[in-house]
Write an enzyme that holds these catalytic residues in place. Structure first.
Site, short mmCIF file in Angstrom:
data_model
loop_
_atom_site.label_atom_id
_atom_site.label_comp_id
_atom_site.label_asym_id
_atom_site.label_seq_id
_atom_site.Cartn_x
_atom_site.Cartn_y
_atom_site.Cartn_z
CG ASP A 110 -2.62 3.57 1.22
OD1 ASP A 110 -2.60 3.42 2.46
OD2 ASP A 110 -3.60 4.00 0.60
CG HIS A 152 -11.32 7.66 0.95
ND1 HIS A 152 -10.76 8.44 1.94
CD2 HIS A 152 -10.29 7.06 0.31
CE1 HIS A 152 -9.44 8.31 1.88
NE2 HIS A 152 -9.13 7.47 0.92
ZN LIG Z 1 -5.29 4.94 1.14
#
Ligand SMILES: [Zn+2]
Length: 317
Positions: A254, A136
């Protein structure tokens, strides 16, 4: 020496963002425990992550961004010594402690050292068990538990410092790798293929695809078999057409069905399958060269099992 490297460093364990934060030091313990219990550690070459230099990190990030992070770390150090708060936040979910800057440098250093070792033929492939994660982190912005984009940096390093003409990034974290897209989207030497839950954090990934950007958004509750079919149809032909000389993986776990930070339904066998498919491309076009970096994965048990499956595929054991 095993052909699969495992880069990590104890500094990566010292970065933490407060009690109850899912991106916690215990994630690395869960992976280590699983490698020991399974005996898989014996099949890997364990290597210490070096510290990256700021100059190297400028391959992927603006000078001001890196200076701001370093400055935040330095001022936090002073505040902590004066009895002030233990964390400096860059967004509501993302904070530095006094050890974070070193952990960031180790993560970036691991990704580049793994690239060097694989390029030199000392390793066929490598996994970097590092935190904080990176995908990110944009060129000029830290966000979403990420400060410096390890995978984007390693891909830039491979083309700039090793002279590769084409490299690929594959991202199977449940969240879209908006930072990686920000850094590599305009670089025609880097193909990015990704699959992620959508709509979902960080609410990007809706850009139209380009010659070097293959975004595959999938709705919540998509299961592993459907993800495999999409990868087969949407990733594989693009990877084979691009003929990457090296493959980088943003390995987030995830999207596992037991992970509460996402709502996808992957299991260990799906991670093994994806890794095998990427290995097939690497074998055909890239002399087997793969560097994989840990991104997300917050259910500790599922994370340990999933990394084991990923590493078994990388190491052929
Ligand atoms: Zn993630």
């Amino acid at each position: 020496m095993s052909k699969t490297g495992y880069f990590t460093h104890r500094d990566c364990r010292k970065h933490e963002m407060g009690p109850g934060h899912p991106e916690c030091p215990e994630r690395l313990d869960a992976i280590e425990d699983r490698l020991l219990v399974s005996g898989l550690d014996l099949a890997l070459t364990r290597l210490e992550a070096p510290l990256a230099s700021v100059e190297e990190m400028e391959l992927a990030h603006g000078r001001m961004h890196l200076a701001a992070l370093r400055g935040l770390s330095a001022s936090l150090q002073e505040e902590v010594e004066a009895g002030g708060p233990s964390y400096a936040h860059v967004d509501p979910d993302t904070a530095m402690n006094v050890h974070s800057w070193n952990a960031i440098l180790r993560g970036a250093g691991a990704a580049m050292a793994a690239t060097d070792a694989v390029m030199a033929g000392e390793l066929e492939n490598a996994f970097c068990a590092i935190r904080p994660p990176g995908h990110h982190a944009c060129r000029d912005k830290a966000m979403g538990f990420c400060f410096v984009n390890n995978v984007a940096l390693a891909a830039k390093y491979a083309v700039e410092r090793h002279g590769l003409k084409r490299v690929a990034i594959a991202d199977f974290d449940v969240h879209h790798g908006n930072g990686t897209e920000d850094i590599v989207a305009d670089d025609e030497r880097i193909l990015m293929v990704s699959i992620y839950q959508h709509p979902f954090y960080p609410h990007g990934g809706a850009r139209p695809d380009t010659d070097t950007m293959v975004n595959v958004p999938v709705p919540a509750y998509t299961k592993g078999m459907a993800v495999r079919e999409l990868i087969e149809v949407l990733w594989m032909p693009r990877l084979e057409a691009f003929k990457p000389e090296m493959i980088f993986i943003s390995a987030g776990f995830d999207a596992h069905r037991e992970d509460d930070l996402g709502q996808l339904g992957l299991v260990e066998a799906d991670y093994a399958w994806i890794t095998e498919r990427l290995k097939g491309v690497a074998r055909r076009f890239s002399k087997g060269r793969i560097v994989s970096c840990l991104e997300g994965g917050y259910n500790l048990s599922a994370l340990g099992r999933s990394v084991e499956a990923h590493l078994r595929a990388l190491a052929d054991v």
